[in-house]
Scaffold this active site. Sequence first.
Site, PDB file in Angstrom:
ATOM      1  N   SER A  51      56.997  43.940  45.919  1.00 45.03           N
ATOM      2  CA  SER A  51      57.491  42.573  46.697  1.00 45.03           C
ATOM      3  C   SER A  51      58.872  43.136  47.065  1.00 45.03           C
ATOM      4  O   SER A  51      59.556  42.640  48.105  1.00 45.03           O
ATOM      5  CB  SER A  51      58.167  41.738  45.424  1.00 45.03           C
ATOM      6  OG  SER A  51      58.636  42.498  44.585  1.00 45.03           O
ATOM      7  N   GLU A 102      46.991  46.188  40.784  1.00 44.74           N
ATOM      8  CA  GLU A 102      46.474  44.832  40.753  1.00 44.74           C
ATOM      9  C   GLU A 102      44.967  44.915  40.694  1.00 44.74           C
ATOM     10  O   GLU A 102      44.206  45.764  41.107  1.00 44.74           O
ATOM     11  CB  GLU A 102      46.781  44.025  42.123  1.00 44.74           C
ATOM     12  CG  GLU A 102      48.268  43.905  42.030  1.00 44.74           C
ATOM     13  CD  GLU A 102      48.796  43.260  43.407  1.00 44.74           C
ATOM     14  OE1 GLU A 102      47.732  42.588  44.173  1.00 44.74           O
ATOM     15  OE2 GLU A 102      49.829  42.882  43.768  1.00 44.74           O
ATOM     16  N   GLU A 107      49.778  36.166  36.890  1.00 45.47           N
ATOM     17  CA  GLU A 107      50.612  35.664  37.892  1.00 45.47           C
ATOM     18  C   GLU A 107      49.812  34.290  38.314  1.00 45.47           C
ATOM     19  O   GLU A 107      48.437  34.268  38.511  1.00 45.47           O
ATOM     20  CB  GLU A 107      50.900  36.353  39.175  1.00 45.47           C
ATOM     21  CG  GLU A 107      51.598  35.717  40.252  1.00 45.47           C
ATOM     22  CD  GLU A 107      52.121  36.789  41.064  1.00 45.47           C
ATOM     23  OE1 GLU A 107      52.793  36.330  42.123  1.00 45.47           O
ATOM     24  OE2 GLU A 107      51.992  38.173  41.300  1.00 45.47           O
TER      25      GLU A 107
END
Length: 358
Positions: A140, A210, A277
Amino acid sequence: GKSNARVYVQSTEGIHFDDVAGEDEAKENLAEIVDYLHNPKKYTDAGASMPKGLLLVGPPGTGKTMLAKAVAGESDVPFFSISGSEFVEMFVGMGASKVRDLFKQAKEKGEKLTMLTAYDYSTAKLEDAAGINGILVGDSLGNVVLGYDTTIPVTVEDMIHHGAAVARGAKNSLVVVDMPFLSYQTSVYDAVVNAGNIMKETQCDCVKLEGGKSVCPQIKAITDASIPVMAHIGLTPQSVNAFGGFKVQGKTLEAAQQLIEDAKAVEEAGAFAVVLECVPEKLARKVTEAIHIPTIGIGAGAGCDGQILVYADMLSMFSDFSPKFVRSFANVGEIMSQAFKDYDAAVKDSSFPAQEHT
């Protein structure tokens, strides 16, 4: 630093090859290494290079340690003794087993885990002092620090640069570094190499990647290399183009079942924790109950074992976009903006610097 590993320096005085019974063939080979240490030019002139290490293999009690001490004694150098687990802890991180235990014990005791992102030394130091359990150097940073629209452009080099700064600032918090887009998807080999480089160059405690079942081979290979892995399922920002945008995941029965299967798969592959998430709260609770490793929620409700937020979001510092699940704990962005204006005005009206500032 955070490492508990110790190196013991033991005297080698009086221990030489003549003191080691048998092992003549091994001693003959080792004698050449010792000669190299005493006379390196003789070997380099012949085009030889120094080996990076020696591997002595054999059952316990066969004289490997005594031979190693003899090599040190013949070479007039100290003898260092360190266990394999301590070696990993000292040169890779806090230790794979300790990372797993830290989060596993929290889940077993029902203690909530706290995580925040950080991308620099000063922020990491503040979060560490506040008692935050884990600090994520997230990709991020592409949005928050580098100004990209997505996390896709972030590189391994970016993660290493920021990860190393955070690791220097955090003395107690677990430091997790994201593996960026295409640093692990291309092959299992690439995944292990990039994870290893991130660990070595940043001195972080673990990596995060991920994906669910599709990346389980990578998770297993990385953990087999003594590198702890945090998984990340649900909305995975690196796949935002495939998802068609930032959307809640697991809303259909089929998608919900897939998410549960992904969580079980990453646990089986060796992940010590998993980020959920943008997942419906009931589903996140089901996932949390279905697996033995902690779940860290972000936009997934209170049923997870812990929570994580982007620090710039929870401090209202990032004005480009604020997700629905973010709570502002302090309007630091407004305070900073006003301070910048006050500084600008003070310089221009000559009230700063005053005499006491000179």
